[in-house]
Structures are given as structure tokens and as C-alpha cells.
Design a protein around this motif. Sequence first.
Motif, short mmCIF file in Angstrom:
data_model
loop_
_atom_site.label_atom_id
_atom_site.label_comp_id
_atom_site.label_asym_id
_atom_site.label_seq_id
_atom_site.Cartn_x
_atom_site.Cartn_y
_atom_site.Cartn_z
N GLY A 313 0.82 -1.21 0.00
CA GLY A 313 0.00 0.00 0.00
C GLY A 313 0.85 1.26 0.00
N ALA A 314 0.27 2.34 -0.55
CA ALA A 314 1.00 3.60 -0.70
C ALA A 314 1.43 4.18 0.64
CB ALA A 314 0.15 4.60 -1.48
N GLU A 315 0.58 4.03 1.67
CA GLU A 315 0.92 4.59 3.00
C GLU A 315 2.17 3.93 3.57
OE1 GLU A 315 -2.20 4.71 5.89
OE2 GLU A 315 -3.58 5.75 4.55
N ALA A 316 2.24 2.59 3.43
CA ALA A 316 3.41 1.87 3.95
C ALA A 316 4.68 2.29 3.21
CB ALA A 316 3.20 0.36 3.81
N ALA A 317 4.56 2.51 1.90
CA ALA A 317 5.71 2.94 1.11
C ALA A 317 6.18 4.32 1.57
CB ALA A 317 5.36 2.96 -0.37
N ALA A 318 5.23 5.24 1.75
CA ALA A 318 5.57 6.60 2.19
C ALA A 318 6.20 6.58 3.58
CB ALA A 318 4.33 7.48 2.17
N ALA A 319 5.67 5.75 4.49
CA ALA A 319 6.20 5.65 5.85
C ALA A 319 7.62 5.08 5.83
CB ALA A 319 5.30 4.76 6.71
N GLU A 321 9.80 5.30 3.34
CA GLU A 321 10.72 6.32 2.81
C GLU A 321 11.02 7.38 3.87
OE1 GLU A 321 11.36 9.67 -0.67
OE2 GLU A 321 9.48 8.57 -0.63
N ALA A 322 9.98 7.79 4.60
CA ALA A 322 10.17 8.81 5.64
C ALA A 322 11.12 8.30 6.72
CB ALA A 322 8.82 9.18 6.25
N THR A 323 10.94 7.03 7.13
CA THR A 323 11.81 6.45 8.15
C THR A 323 13.25 6.38 7.64
OG1 THR A 323 10.05 5.15 9.14
CG2 THR A 323 12.27 4.35 9.49
N ALA A 324 13.41 5.96 6.38
CA ALA A 324 14.76 5.85 5.81
C ALA A 324 15.45 7.21 5.79
CB ALA A 324 14.67 5.27 4.41
N ARG A 325 14.72 8.23 5.38
CA ARG A 325 15.32 9.57 5.34
C ARG A 325 15.69 10.04 6.76
NH1 ARG A 325 15.43 11.48 0.28
NH2 ARG A 325 13.82 10.83 -1.19
N GLU A 326 14.81 9.72 7.71
CA GLU A 326 15.06 10.08 9.13
C GLU A 326 16.33 9.42 9.63
OE1 GLU A 326 13.86 11.68 12.97
OE2 GLU A 326 13.06 12.06 10.97
N VAL A 327 16.46 8.11 9.29
CA VAL A 327 17.61 7.35 9.79
C VAL A 327 18.90 7.76 9.10
CG1 VAL A 327 18.63 5.03 9.85
CG2 VAL A 327 16.24 5.34 10.48
N PHE A 328 18.86 7.86 7.77
CA PHE A 328 20.11 8.06 7.04
C PHE A 328 20.51 9.52 6.93
CE2 PHE A 328 18.33 4.10 5.05
CZ PHE A 328 19.13 3.26 5.80
N GLU A 329 19.52 10.39 6.80
CA GLU A 329 19.87 11.79 6.54
C GLU A 329 19.97 12.61 7.83
OE1 GLU A 329 17.11 13.26 3.65
OE2 GLU A 329 17.64 11.70 2.21
N LYS A 330 19.18 12.24 8.83
CA LYS A 330 19.16 13.06 10.05
C LYS A 330 19.75 12.34 11.25
CE LYS A 330 14.87 15.04 8.30
NZ LYS A 330 13.43 15.06 8.45
N GLY A 332 18.42 10.08 12.96
CA GLY A 332 17.39 9.75 13.95
C GLY A 332 17.12 8.26 13.98
N VAL A 333 16.05 7.87 14.66
CA VAL A 333 15.75 6.45 14.75
C VAL A 333 14.53 6.05 13.94
CG1 VAL A 333 16.85 6.13 16.97
CG2 VAL A 333 14.46 6.77 16.91
N GLY A 334 13.65 6.98 13.58
CA GLY A 334 12.48 6.62 12.78
C GLY A 334 11.48 5.80 13.57
N ASP A 335 10.26 5.74 13.08
CA ASP A 335 9.21 5.02 13.80
C ASP A 335 9.01 3.60 13.29
OD1 ASP A 335 8.60 7.36 15.18
OD2 ASP A 335 7.30 8.06 13.55
N ASP A 336 9.61 3.28 12.14
CA ASP A 336 9.20 2.09 11.42
C ASP A 336 10.26 1.01 11.38
OD1 ASP A 336 7.20 0.87 10.07
OD2 ASP A 336 7.69 1.68 8.09
N LEU A 337 11.34 1.19 12.16
CA LEU A 337 12.43 0.21 12.13
C LEU A 337 12.01 -1.07 12.84
CD1 LEU A 337 15.56 2.37 13.00
CD2 LEU A 337 14.97 1.42 10.80
N PRO A 338 12.61 -2.22 12.44
CA PRO A 338 12.39 -3.46 13.20
C PRO A 338 12.76 -3.21 14.66
CG PRO A 338 13.68 -3.88 11.21
CD PRO A 338 13.53 -2.40 11.32
N THR A 339 11.91 -3.65 15.57
CA THR A 339 12.10 -3.32 16.99
C THR A 339 12.06 -4.59 17.84
OG1 THR A 339 11.08 -1.16 16.66
CG2 THR A 339 11.20 -1.96 18.92
N LEU A 340 13.03 -4.69 18.74
CA LEU A 340 13.04 -5.78 19.72
C LEU A 340 12.66 -5.18 21.08
CD1 LEU A 340 13.79 -8.67 20.71
CD2 LEU A 340 16.13 -7.82 21.01
#
Length: 414
Positions: A313-319, A321-330, A332-340
Motif C-alpha cells: 500500500g502507498a501509505e506503507a511505502a511513504a512511511a 521512505e520517511a523512516t529511511a530519510r530520518e535514519v540516514f539523513e538526520k 534519527g531512529v524513525g518510527d518504522d524500524l524493526p524493533t526488539l
Amino acid sequence: MTYHPKSDFMRVMIERGFLADCTDYQGLDEAAAKGGMPGYIGFDATAKSLHVGSLIQIMMLRWLQKTGGQPITLMGGGTTKVGDPSFRADERPLLTPAQIDDNISGIQKVFAKYLDYDGVENPALMLNNAEWLDGLNYLDFLRDIGRHFSVNRMLSFESVKSRLDREQSLSFLEFNYMILQAYDFLELNRRYGCVLQMGGSDQWGNIVNGIDLTRRVLDHEIYGLTSPLLTTSDGKKMGKSADGAVWLNADMRSPYEFWQFWRNTTDADVGRFLKLYTEMNLEECERLGALAGSEINEAKIVLANEVTALCHGAEAAAAAEATAREVFEKGGVGDDLPTLVLEPGELPVSIVQVIVRVGLAKSGKEAKRLIAENGAKIDDAPLSDAGLMLDAAALSSPIKLSAGKKRHALVQLG
């Protein structure tokens, strides 16, 4: 390929790179041009989800429907009890009927994302070959169907020959698989007017068997079409990544990790993958695939977004991409990373164990090697101590673990 197709279906297959071989280009093209042509692909239920290696077949079914044909998704409820020996070095482990049914219910979820089963004039069909295979009478089957198969010819198929040449055992159970798959095509033609079977090029022998059988028994003209067996430009089998199979079901591989798989495509594969795995027009696929330097990274993001939007779905794709940009560019940790999530009672816990549990390494040995080779980071700082123990103080806020530059995960207290 100099053949100029009349049908939209064959044009798409040729132009976008889906076509490896075909039993009769002209005959199949004419059948497709009439509209409403039923075609099928079989999927054995050996796991609870299909992985990216099956995505080329799913896209072929999607294009068949988009160009006016009728796609049939055939679940191998019967054939999975035998196991396809094609190009395998050993016999598949046998599954119980309950395991097979459980796997089928998991696999079926993905098809609803790609195919329309009830909202169009040419609805897709979801079938299960257990419907006709489970009730077969063995003696009748041998007499009516088995007599049409030459063992000499079956032994000449590359999928069987490669196994025998290595002097690896091929059981009589597995040898029957190609007869059962041929019988599927016959039954689908008899029951549903299906005239096309598609599959990967490793299925060529099985497909040809089904065409021969149907001609002999019903005297009907039917066709086979195979797609290339895809490997990435660096020689890896499509569908596998450093941390295992890239599953299509979200509960087995998160949309973020799925997105990352496509984002990490090698430069040389971008144009080809855009044609095969997205519906973008060909000119745009070629333009993006021809980009060089840092610009190709934006093309990879387009690829990741398009493929993830189709699957999750488009929402999952957008989320993602946003997480990736957060992690790699800023950073940050992002909301969508695999979490233990660790419970207080599990503490203290070794960093090696955590790296394995969060999926950044397959074993403790691999995790230790990752640390020794300076490939691991904790909160973006190099992790050099394989003996590190995490306690409640260390986890007072979530920590980010990284393996290399592109794989990240979060660890937090529950």
C-alpha cells in the motif's frame, strides 16, 4: 526477438522483459488478442508466504488481467504433498495437510493486493489442485494418464538429468510430480478453458508435459510461456538478502525492510527491475535506469516506493521512505524500524544475543564477526566490545543498532 505482437499481453511480456521462452508465439498472441484468455501459474505451499523470487510471476498474472485476460492462481494443495524436484539437490521435506492448508491461507493474502477477484469483467480465479488430485484413483490415473508419459523423455529433462548426473537420489514420489503438474493443466483446460500456463524457465519441462498431455487427451491447443530465472547483476538469486528470504507478507518481513531491499538494488539492476516490478511507463523506466552517480539513488527510491506501494500500500511505502530519510539523513531512529522489546526480567542481556534476536545477524558467531570487523554500531557509534552486556540503565531510552550502513533496528524496554 523480431516477433511483432498483436495483443497487448504479448507486447507487455516482450517489452518489459518477462519473456524467456514460449511454445508458440503466434498462437498464444492470437489467443490473447481475442480477449478474456485464461492463464495460470501454480504456487506450491511450502511456506506461509511467497518471497520476492515469486514476484515476477505475480506481476505476469497482474499484466494478464490488466490486458484483458483471466488470471488463475492455482494453489498446490495436492502437489505440495509430493514436492517439486526441479533443479533441487535433495528431496523437499514432506508437510502435513494441516501445514499445507495453513501455508495456503498465508500465501493467498498477497494475491488480493495484485489481482481483482470480483470487481471486474475478467475476475481472477483462486483454485486449489487438491480439488482434483486428492480424489484420484491410482489405477485409473495410471491407465488413463500415465500411459501418455515416456519415462525415457522424462529422464531427458534438464531438471531431472541434473539430479541424476550428480548421482543424487530422485524418489518415485518426486518423479510423479511432473505428471501431476501436467494433469493440472489438463484439468484447468477441461474445467475452466485455461489455455496458458506460465512459470519460471525452470518449469519449461513441466509446462511442455502438460501441453502434450492435453493435446493427447482432449486434442486442445494450449500454450506455455516462461520468464527468465532472475539473478541480480552480482549473481545473487532474486528473493534472498543477507538476512534471509525477502517475504511478501508483512508479518514475515516488515514493509520497511521490504522497502530497504529494493532501495539497496545494485545500480545495474534499477532499469530492469523498474520494468519488471512496477507499472511505470517504459520510457521513464529507461530514463531512471540510465541515471548515474548519486542520481541513481533517487531512482532506487522510486523503485522501492513503487514496488512497496503495490505489495503493502502507498501509505506503507511513504512511511518506509520517511523512516529511511530520518535514519540516514538526520541520524534519527524513525518510527518504522524493526524493533526488539525486552522485558526487565531478561536483563542483563549480551549485545551479541540482541544483535541476533533483532535480525541483524543469523548467529552469535556472525554477530561477533560483525563486531570484530567494525561493521556494528550502537546509537551511530562504533561497537567494538563483543562482551558488552545491556542492563536497565543502558536501555533507559531506546537504542539503535546498525549492521553496516543500511541495516538498522531498535531495542527498547517493554
